[in-house]
Write a protein that holds these residues in place. Structure first.
Motif, PDB file in Angstrom:
ATOM      1  N   THR A  34       5.110  -1.738   5.346  1.00  0.00           N
ATOM      2  CA  THR A  34       4.563  -3.046   4.970  1.00  0.00           C
ATOM      3  C   THR A  34       3.721  -2.928   3.707  1.00  0.00           C
ATOM      4  O   THR A  34       3.852  -3.742   2.780  1.00  0.00           O
ATOM      5  CB  THR A  34       3.738  -3.635   6.125  1.00  0.00           C
ATOM      6  OG1 THR A  34       4.583  -3.768   7.271  1.00  0.00           O
ATOM      7  CG2 THR A  34       3.152  -4.988   5.756  1.00  0.00           C
ATOM      8  N   ARG A  35       2.873  -1.915   3.637  1.00  0.00           N
ATOM      9  CA  ARG A  35       2.032  -1.726   2.450  1.00  0.00           C
ATOM     10  C   ARG A  35       2.884  -1.399   1.228  1.00  0.00           C
ATOM     11  O   ARG A  35       2.617  -1.879   0.124  1.00  0.00           O
ATOM     12  CB  ARG A  35       1.004  -0.630   2.721  1.00  0.00           C
ATOM     13  CG  ARG A  35      -0.039  -1.098   3.738  1.00  0.00           C
ATOM     14  CD  ARG A  35      -0.884   0.033   4.289  1.00  0.00           C
ATOM     15  NE  ARG A  35      -1.575   0.778   3.258  1.00  0.00           N
ATOM     16  CZ  ARG A  35      -2.027   2.025   3.437  1.00  0.00           C
ATOM     17  NH1 ARG A  35      -1.860   2.637   4.583  1.00  0.00           N
ATOM     18  NH2 ARG A  35      -2.654   2.642   2.459  1.00  0.00           N
ATOM     19  N   ALA A  36       3.914  -0.572   1.411  1.00  0.00           N
ATOM     20  CA  ALA A  36       4.791  -0.219   0.290  1.00  0.00           C
ATOM     21  C   ALA A  36       5.534  -1.449  -0.223  1.00  0.00           C
ATOM     22  O   ALA A  36       5.607  -1.674  -1.439  1.00  0.00           O
ATOM     23  CB  ALA A  36       5.767   0.872   0.716  1.00  0.00           C
ATOM     24  N   LEU A  48       5.225 -10.179   5.894  1.00  0.00           N
ATOM     25  CA  LEU A  48       4.756 -10.435   4.531  1.00  0.00           C
ATOM     26  C   LEU A  48       5.061 -11.845   4.025  1.00  0.00           C
ATOM     27  O   LEU A  48       4.878 -12.132   2.849  1.00  0.00           O
ATOM     28  CB  LEU A  48       5.361  -9.390   3.583  1.00  0.00           C
ATOM     29  CG  LEU A  48       4.835  -7.975   3.811  1.00  0.00           C
ATOM     30  CD1 LEU A  48       5.614  -6.970   2.966  1.00  0.00           C
ATOM     31  CD2 LEU A  48       3.345  -7.895   3.509  1.00  0.00           C
ATOM     32  N   ARG A  65       4.673  -4.607   0.121  1.00  0.00           N
ATOM     33  CA  ARG A  65       3.698  -5.510  -0.516  1.00  0.00           C
ATOM     34  C   ARG A  65       3.447  -5.062  -1.967  1.00  0.00           C
ATOM     35  O   ARG A  65       3.407  -5.887  -2.881  1.00  0.00           O
ATOM     36  CB  ARG A  65       2.383  -5.533   0.260  1.00  0.00           C
ATOM     37  CG  ARG A  65       1.366  -6.524  -0.329  1.00  0.00           C
ATOM     38  CD  ARG A  65       0.052  -6.533   0.441  1.00  0.00           C
ATOM     39  NE  ARG A  65       0.243  -7.046   1.773  1.00  0.00           N
ATOM     40  CZ  ARG A  65      -0.042  -6.360   2.899  1.00  0.00           C
ATOM     41  NH1 ARG A  65      -0.516  -5.139   2.841  1.00  0.00           N
ATOM     42  NH2 ARG A  65       0.145  -6.918   4.073  1.00  0.00           N
ATOM     43  N   ALA A  66       3.317  -3.764  -2.176  1.00  0.00           N
ATOM     44  CA  ALA A  66       3.096  -3.249  -3.538  1.00  0.00           C
ATOM     45  C   ALA A  66       4.309  -3.501  -4.427  1.00  0.00           C
ATOM     46  O   ALA A  66       4.160  -3.838  -5.608  1.00  0.00           O
ATOM     47  CB  ALA A  66       2.767  -1.763  -3.481  1.00  0.00           C
ATOM     48  N   GLY A  84       2.078   0.757   9.475  1.00  0.00           N
ATOM     49  CA  GLY A  84       1.914  -0.181   8.371  1.00  0.00           C
ATOM     50  C   GLY A  84       2.304   0.376   7.012  1.00  0.00           C
ATOM     51  O   GLY A  84       2.091  -0.278   5.994  1.00  0.00           O
ATOM     52  N   VAL A  85       2.880   1.571   6.981  1.00  0.00           N
ATOM     53  CA  VAL A  85       3.236   2.200   5.711  1.00  0.00           C
ATOM     54  C   VAL A  85       4.306   1.393   4.982  1.00  0.00           C
ATOM     55  O   VAL A  85       4.170   1.096   3.784  1.00  0.00           O
ATOM     56  CB  VAL A  85       3.681   3.667   5.926  1.00  0.00           C
ATOM     57  CG1 VAL A  85       4.224   4.271   4.643  1.00  0.00           C
ATOM     58  CG2 VAL A  85       2.522   4.496   6.471  1.00  0.00           C
ATOM     59  N   LEU A 136      -2.250   5.998   0.645  1.00  0.00           N
ATOM     60  CA  LEU A 136      -0.830   5.838   0.366  1.00  0.00           C
ATOM     61  C   LEU A 136      -0.622   5.717  -1.142  1.00  0.00           C
ATOM     62  O   LEU A 136      -1.343   4.978  -1.810  1.00  0.00           O
ATOM     63  CB  LEU A 136      -0.313   4.578   1.061  1.00  0.00           C
ATOM     64  CG  LEU A 136       1.169   4.273   0.951  1.00  0.00           C
ATOM     65  CD1 LEU A 136       1.984   5.317   1.694  1.00  0.00           C
ATOM     66  CD2 LEU A 136       1.454   2.887   1.532  1.00  0.00           C
ATOM     67  N   LEU A 194      -2.770   3.248  -3.244  1.00  0.00           N
ATOM     68  CA  LEU A 194      -3.151   2.331  -2.164  1.00  0.00           C
ATOM     69  C   LEU A 194      -3.962   3.111  -1.129  1.00  0.00           C
ATOM     70  O   LEU A 194      -3.500   3.350  -0.024  1.00  0.00           O
ATOM     71  CB  LEU A 194      -1.903   1.731  -1.511  1.00  0.00           C
ATOM     72  CG  LEU A 194      -0.911   1.026  -2.428  1.00  0.00           C
ATOM     73  CD1 LEU A 194       0.419   0.813  -1.725  1.00  0.00           C
ATOM     74  CD2 LEU A 194      -1.484  -0.282  -2.929  1.00  0.00           C
ATOM     75  N   ASP A 195      -5.155   3.528  -1.484  1.00  0.00           N
ATOM     76  CA  ASP A 195      -6.000   4.360  -0.613  1.00  0.00           C
ATOM     77  C   ASP A 195      -5.266   5.655  -0.261  1.00  0.00           C
ATOM     78  O   ASP A 195      -4.961   6.426  -1.144  1.00  0.00           O
ATOM     79  CB  ASP A 195      -6.446   3.584   0.632  1.00  0.00           C
ATOM     80  CG  ASP A 195      -7.297   2.371   0.266  1.00  0.00           C
ATOM     81  OD1 ASP A 195      -8.124   2.496  -0.654  1.00  0.00           O
ATOM     82  OD2 ASP A 195      -7.119   1.312   0.880  1.00  0.00           O
TER      83      ASP A 195
END
Length: 190
Positions: free
Chosen positions: A114-116, A151, A118-119, A111-112, A13, A10-11
């Motif tokens: 949240t991104r995790a 989310l 979401r994945a 936002g780490v 991350l 994720l870029d």
């Protein structure tokens, strides 16, 4: 059996399966640096030790092989900054999974998590038998609750829970996102 991806890019991350003993020194250090941050909410912190961390890492392959638990190192700019997990509790029906997460305090507010999460939602719905995912946390832990709210999860219920960590209120807040909600975010007003 379909399984989640072992590495998710994720870029800056990356979520990746833990590498057993190879990850032990770094994970142990990250936990050590995060003790005061995690202690109010995570009961396992009270028993933290090098041996417990080694045991945790040793058991990850077993969970992955059984399909019951998929645990990832959260890696930001090449360094482990936490962990996240997609799993089934003993009391979770077969068609549901739960997501858990924790971060080093230096990685929060960016936002780490949240991104995790979401994945992990995307990985959960790759599994053919999963109809929903849940996040369970103490309602007093507002930072943890902000992630499912962001989310598009819906609060499902609150239930009494044993207080295991110092800041816990004795209640669980349970958020749910269904496969339908994830597939149709516009229909849900997100």
């Amino acid at each position: 059996m379909d399984l989640p991806q072992q590495v998710i890019e994720l870029d800056d991350l990356t979520l990746r399966r833990f590498n057993g003993e190879a990850d032990l020194p770094e994970l142990f250090r990250v936990i050590e640096e995060s003790l005061e941050h995690l202690r109010p909410w995570m009961a396992w912190v009270g028993e933290h030790s090098l041996a417990k961390t080694a045991d945790f890492l040793a058991r990850r392959a077993e969970g992955w092989a059984s399909g019951e638990e998929f645990t990832y190192a959260i890696v930001l700019n090449g360094a482990i900054v936490g962990a996240c997990q997609l799993f089934r509790r003993d009391d979770t029906p077969d068609n549901g999974r739960e997501i858990g997460y924790w971060l080093h305090p230096a990685a929060t507010g960016r936002g780490v998590a949240t991104r995790a999460v979401r994945a992990l939602i995307a990985q959960a719905f790759r599994l053919p038998d999963v109809d929903y995912v849940e996040v369970v946390h103490d309602p007093a832990n507002r930072a943890s609750g902000a992630v499912p709210a962001r989310l598009g999860f819906s609060e499902r219920l609150r239930r009494p829970a044993e207080r295991l960590a110092p800041a816990e209120s004795g209640e669980d807040q349970i958020w749910r996102l269904t496969r339908h909600q994830a597939d149709n975010p516009a229909a849900e007003g997100r």
